[in-house]
Design an enzyme around this catalytic site. Structure first.
Site, PDB file in Angstrom:
ATOM      1  N   ASP A  51       0.834  -1.214   0.000  1.00  0.00           N
ATOM      2  CA  ASP A  51       0.000   0.000   0.000  1.00  0.00           C
ATOM      3  C   ASP A  51       0.865   1.261   0.000  1.00  0.00           C
ATOM      4  O   ASP A  51       0.509   2.261  -0.624  1.00  0.00           O
ATOM      5  CB  ASP A  51      -0.907   0.007   1.238  1.00  0.00           C
ATOM      6  CG  ASP A  51      -1.931  -1.117   1.175  1.00  0.00           C
ATOM      7  OD1 ASP A  51      -2.491  -1.343   0.092  1.00  0.00           O
ATOM      8  OD2 ASP A  51      -2.147  -1.776   2.203  1.00  0.00           O
ATOM      9  N   GLY A  52       1.995   1.199   0.714  1.00  0.00           N
ATOM     10  CA  GLY A  52       2.894   2.355   0.765  1.00  0.00           C
ATOM     11  C   GLY A  52       3.365   2.732  -0.637  1.00  0.00           C
ATOM     12  O   GLY A  52       3.372   3.908  -1.005  1.00  0.00           O
ATOM     13  N   ASN A 125      -5.656   8.229   1.926  1.00  0.00           N
ATOM     14  CA  ASN A 125      -6.008   7.603   3.203  1.00  0.00           C
ATOM     15  C   ASN A 125      -6.596   8.608   4.184  1.00  0.00           C
ATOM     16  O   ASN A 125      -7.609   8.342   4.813  1.00  0.00           O
ATOM     17  CB  ASN A 125      -4.768   6.979   3.855  1.00  0.00           C
ATOM     18  CG  ASN A 125      -4.482   5.581   3.335  1.00  0.00           C
ATOM     19  OD1 ASN A 125      -5.362   4.937   2.767  1.00  0.00           O
ATOM     20  ND2 ASN A 125      -3.262   5.116   3.519  1.00  0.00           N
ATOM     21  N   GLU A 126      -5.906   9.725   4.341  1.00  0.00           N
ATOM     22  CA  GLU A 126      -6.331  10.649   5.383  1.00  0.00           C
ATOM     23  C   GLU A 126      -5.572  11.960   5.338  1.00  0.00           C
ATOM     24  O   GLU A 126      -4.532  12.059   4.663  1.00  0.00           O
ATOM     25  CB  GLU A 126      -6.135  10.034   6.777  1.00  0.00           C
ATOM     26  CG  GLU A 126      -4.726  10.014   7.332  1.00  0.00           C
ATOM     27  CD  GLU A 126      -3.804   8.937   6.788  1.00  0.00           C
ATOM     28  OE1 GLU A 126      -2.806   9.318   6.163  1.00  0.00           O
ATOM     29  OE2 GLU A 126      -4.040   7.747   6.983  1.00  0.00           O
ATOM     30  N   ASP A 154      -3.858  14.799  20.967  1.00  0.00           N
ATOM     31  CA  ASP A 154      -2.704  14.779  20.059  1.00  0.00           C
ATOM     32  C   ASP A 154      -3.051  15.365  18.691  1.00  0.00           C
ATOM     33  O   ASP A 154      -2.178  15.852  17.986  1.00  0.00           O
ATOM     34  CB  ASP A 154      -2.225  13.331  19.846  1.00  0.00           C
ATOM     35  CG  ASP A 154      -1.365  12.855  21.005  1.00  0.00           C
ATOM     36  OD1 ASP A 154      -1.310  13.557  22.037  1.00  0.00           O
ATOM     37  OD2 ASP A 154      -0.762  11.768  20.888  1.00  0.00           O
ATOM     38  N   THR A 165      -9.458   2.026   6.465  1.00  0.00           N
ATOM     39  CA  THR A 165      -8.753   0.831   6.945  1.00  0.00           C
ATOM     40  C   THR A 165      -7.288   1.103   7.290  1.00  0.00           C
ATOM     41  O   THR A 165      -6.580   0.191   7.698  1.00  0.00           O
ATOM     42  CB  THR A 165      -8.810  -0.274   5.864  1.00  0.00           C
ATOM     43  OG1 THR A 165      -8.412   0.304   4.609  1.00  0.00           O
ATOM     44  CG2 THR A 165     -10.191  -0.868   5.744  1.00  0.00           C
ATOM     45  N   ALA A 166      -6.829   2.342   7.122  1.00  0.00           N
ATOM     46  CA  ALA A 166      -5.414   2.652   7.362  1.00  0.00           C
ATOM     47  C   ALA A 166      -5.226   3.175   8.797  1.00  0.00           C
ATOM     48  O   ALA A 166      -5.688   2.546   9.755  1.00  0.00           O
ATOM     49  CB  ALA A 166      -4.935   3.648   6.300  1.00  0.00           C
ATOM     50  N   ALA A 189      -5.776  10.398  20.541  1.00  0.00           N
ATOM     51  CA  ALA A 189      -5.515  10.572  21.979  1.00  0.00           C
ATOM     52  C   ALA A 189      -6.241  11.789  22.556  1.00  0.00           C
ATOM     53  O   ALA A 189      -5.608  12.727  23.056  1.00  0.00           O
ATOM     54  CB  ALA A 189      -4.010  10.657  22.239  1.00  0.00           C
TER      55      ALA A 189
HETATM   56  P1  NAP Z   1       3.473   2.709   5.554  1.00  0.00           P
HETATM   57  O1  NAP Z   1       4.549   1.862   6.094  1.00  0.00           O
HETATM   58  O2  NAP Z   1       3.442   3.018   4.096  1.00  0.00           O
HETATM   59  O3  NAP Z   1       2.047   2.075   5.971  1.00  0.00           O
HETATM   60  C1  NAP Z   1       1.826   1.565   7.258  1.00  0.00           C
HETATM   61  C2  NAP Z   1       0.930   0.328   7.140  1.00  0.00           C
HETATM   62  O4  NAP Z   1      -0.382   0.729   6.735  1.00  0.00           O
HETATM   63  C3  NAP Z   1       1.435  -0.674   6.086  1.00  0.00           C
HETATM   64  O5  NAP Z   1       1.275  -1.975   6.556  1.00  0.00           O
HETATM   65  C4  NAP Z   1       0.514  -0.403   4.893  1.00  0.00           C
HETATM   66  O6  NAP Z   1       0.338  -1.544   4.033  1.00  0.00           O
HETATM   67  C5  NAP Z   1      -0.782  -0.072   5.619  1.00  0.00           C
HETATM   68  N1  NAP Z   1      -1.772   0.693   4.837  1.00  0.00           N
HETATM   69  C6  NAP Z   1      -1.569   1.833   4.129  1.00  0.00           C
HETATM   70  N2  NAP Z   1      -2.727   2.237   3.579  1.00  0.00           N
HETATM   71  C7  NAP Z   1      -3.669   1.333   3.950  1.00  0.00           C
HETATM   72  C8  NAP Z   1      -5.067   1.203   3.706  1.00  0.00           C
HETATM   73  N3  NAP Z   1      -5.747   2.111   2.975  1.00  0.00           N
HETATM   74  N4  NAP Z   1      -5.736   0.159   4.269  1.00  0.00           N
HETATM   75  C9  NAP Z   1      -5.086  -0.736   5.033  1.00  0.00           C
HETATM   76  N5  NAP Z   1      -3.769  -0.672   5.315  1.00  0.00           N
HETATM   77  C10 NAP Z   1      -3.071   0.366   4.768  1.00  0.00           C
HETATM   78  O7  NAP Z   1       3.453   4.056   6.423  1.00  0.00           O
HETATM   79  P2  NAP Z   1       3.801   5.588   6.126  1.00  0.00           P
HETATM   80  O8  NAP Z   1       4.671   5.671   4.912  1.00  0.00           O
HETATM   81  O9  NAP Z   1       4.233   6.184   7.396  1.00  0.00           O
HETATM   82  O10 NAP Z   1       2.377   6.331   5.789  1.00  0.00           O
HETATM   83  C11 NAP Z   1       1.490   5.845   4.860  1.00  0.00           C
HETATM   84  C12 NAP Z   1       0.201   5.491   5.553  1.00  0.00           C
HETATM   85  O11 NAP Z   1       0.472   4.737   6.719  1.00  0.00           O
HETATM   86  C13 NAP Z   1      -0.603   6.687   6.032  1.00  0.00           C
HETATM   87  O12 NAP Z   1      -1.480   7.147   5.049  1.00  0.00           O
HETATM   88  C14 NAP Z   1      -1.350   6.129   7.241  1.00  0.00           C
HETATM   89  O13 NAP Z   1      -2.679   5.757   6.932  1.00  0.00           O
HETATM   90  C15 NAP Z   1      -0.607   4.893   7.633  1.00  0.00           C
HETATM   91  N6  NAP Z   1      -0.137   5.058   9.018  1.00  0.00           N
HETATM   92  C16 NAP Z   1      -0.620   4.191   9.945  1.00  0.00           C
HETATM   93  C17 NAP Z   1      -0.289   4.338  11.267  1.00  0.00           C
HETATM   94  C18 NAP Z   1      -0.878   3.391  12.261  1.00  0.00           C
HETATM   95  O14 NAP Z   1      -1.635   2.501  11.836  1.00  0.00           O
HETATM   96  N7  NAP Z   1      -0.593   3.532  13.541  1.00  0.00           N
HETATM   97  C19 NAP Z   1       0.559   5.359  11.683  1.00  0.00           C
HETATM   98  C20 NAP Z   1       1.061   6.230  10.715  1.00  0.00           C
HETATM   99  C21 NAP Z   1       0.697   6.072   9.369  1.00  0.00           C
HETATM  100  P3  NAP Z   1       1.579  -2.178   3.198  1.00  0.00           P
HETATM  101  O15 NAP Z   1       2.289  -3.043   4.204  1.00  0.00           O
HETATM  102  O16 NAP Z   1       0.936  -2.980   2.116  1.00  0.00           O
HETATM  103  O17 NAP Z   1       2.417  -1.038   2.689  1.00  0.00           O
END
Ligand code: NAP
Length: 267
Positions: A51-52, A125-126, A154, A165-166, A189
């Protein structure tokens, strides 16, 4: 549109680069040109990785109209539809038009600074609004010009249905079927004490609503994250957040079912 032109993007994983070679060869066999430079005239963008990698390609291509196909080479792969092992069979389906298109809504944040300048940030995503590092942030929240509350915590996250879902899900937000046009506001938070009263659950809004975020006067530093891309501001007057007019088109199998995907990836 050039029907015979395909864009392919990949992350740096060796498995993804190997997949790129195979995909290029297969498309060449059917008379297609494959380029790693984005062309708005291409008929398809293939994204290899997780997804990234998909989100990065969407941003690098400027949220184009060209449909995307995700090929998963590890990771979660919620947006990805097939693995490399499934590619050859799916290619025949694609060439005969046997697939569906899933439209994905996006979210837009317009930051208005105190001198009246406007800055736009789009997220698939957001969009997240936070303060500096781990400090609490105090934000007035209006929905269509009605003050709902003064939020302290926060930060807040606003997700279109396709981003539910992200990060939204990790924060306890609801998973939303992308066929619903919605905007979800999820607290990060929140502080809910005698000192501060902040909502602790997500708010689900119809997609035509606008969320207006007004940082309190004491807030010097406000950060906007769209899909993880960070921009810092020191002079924010307000931020308007709404579902954007831009839609991303994702290729899915002809029998794709959102809830089966949720089950296979989350449960
Ligand atoms: P990233 O490593 O690219 O993504 C973090 C995880 O979220 C990976 O496992 C990714 O899947 C998964 N993901 C991304 N979009 C998704 C979706 N629409 N539905 C389900 N899973 C999804 O992280 P990043 O580069 O920091 O930021 C990219 C995205 O990560 C942001 O848009 C945000 O939504 C998410 N994120 C999540 C958290 C958290 O869950 N605590 C915190 C910060 C950011 P893959 O393994 O297939 O890449």
């Amino acid at each position: 549109m050039n029907k015979k032109l395909i864009n392919v993007f990949t992350n740096d994983m060796p498995a993804s680069k190997d997949a790129m070679v195979h995909i290029r060869e297969k498309f060449n066999e059917f008379g297609y040109s494959v380029t790693t430079e984005f062309s708005p005239h291409a008929s398809l963008i293939i994204c290899i990785g997780g997804d990234g990698a998909f989100i990065k390609a969407v941003h690098n291509c400027g949220f184009p109209d060209v449909p995307f196909l995700g090929v998963n080479t590890g990771h979660l792969g919620f947006f990805e539809e097939i693995t490399l092992e499934e590619f050859d069979a799916f290619l025949l389906d694609y060439l005969s038009g046997r697939y569906t298109i899933q439209p994905l809504n996006t979210v837009n944040a317009t930051v208005i600074t105190k001198d009246g300048s406007e800055y736009h940030h789009t997220g698939l995503n957001e969009v997240v609004i936070r303060g500096r590092q781990s400090s609490t942030v105090h934000l007035g929240l209006c929905i269509d010009n009605i003050l709902i509350q003064k939020f302290t915590g926060d930060g807040i996250l606003c997700a279109p249905s396709s981003g539910s879902t992200a990060y939204n899900y990790s924060l306890g937000g609801a998973i939303v079927d992308p066929r619903l046009d919605s905007l979800q506001l999820t607290p990060i938070a929140p502080i809910n004490t005698n000192a501060y009263r902040s909502f602790t659950s997500s708010l689900m809004l119809p997609s035509e609503k606008t969320i207006e975020v007004t940082p309190e006067e004491r807030e010097r530093n406000i950060y906007v994250f769209n899909d993880g891309y960070e921009t810092g501001y020191t002079d924010v007057a307000r931020i308007n957040i709404r579902v954007s007019d831009t839609t991303i088109n994702l290729i899915r199998r002809h029998d794709y079912d959102f809830w089966s995907k949720v089950k296979s990836k989350f449960l």
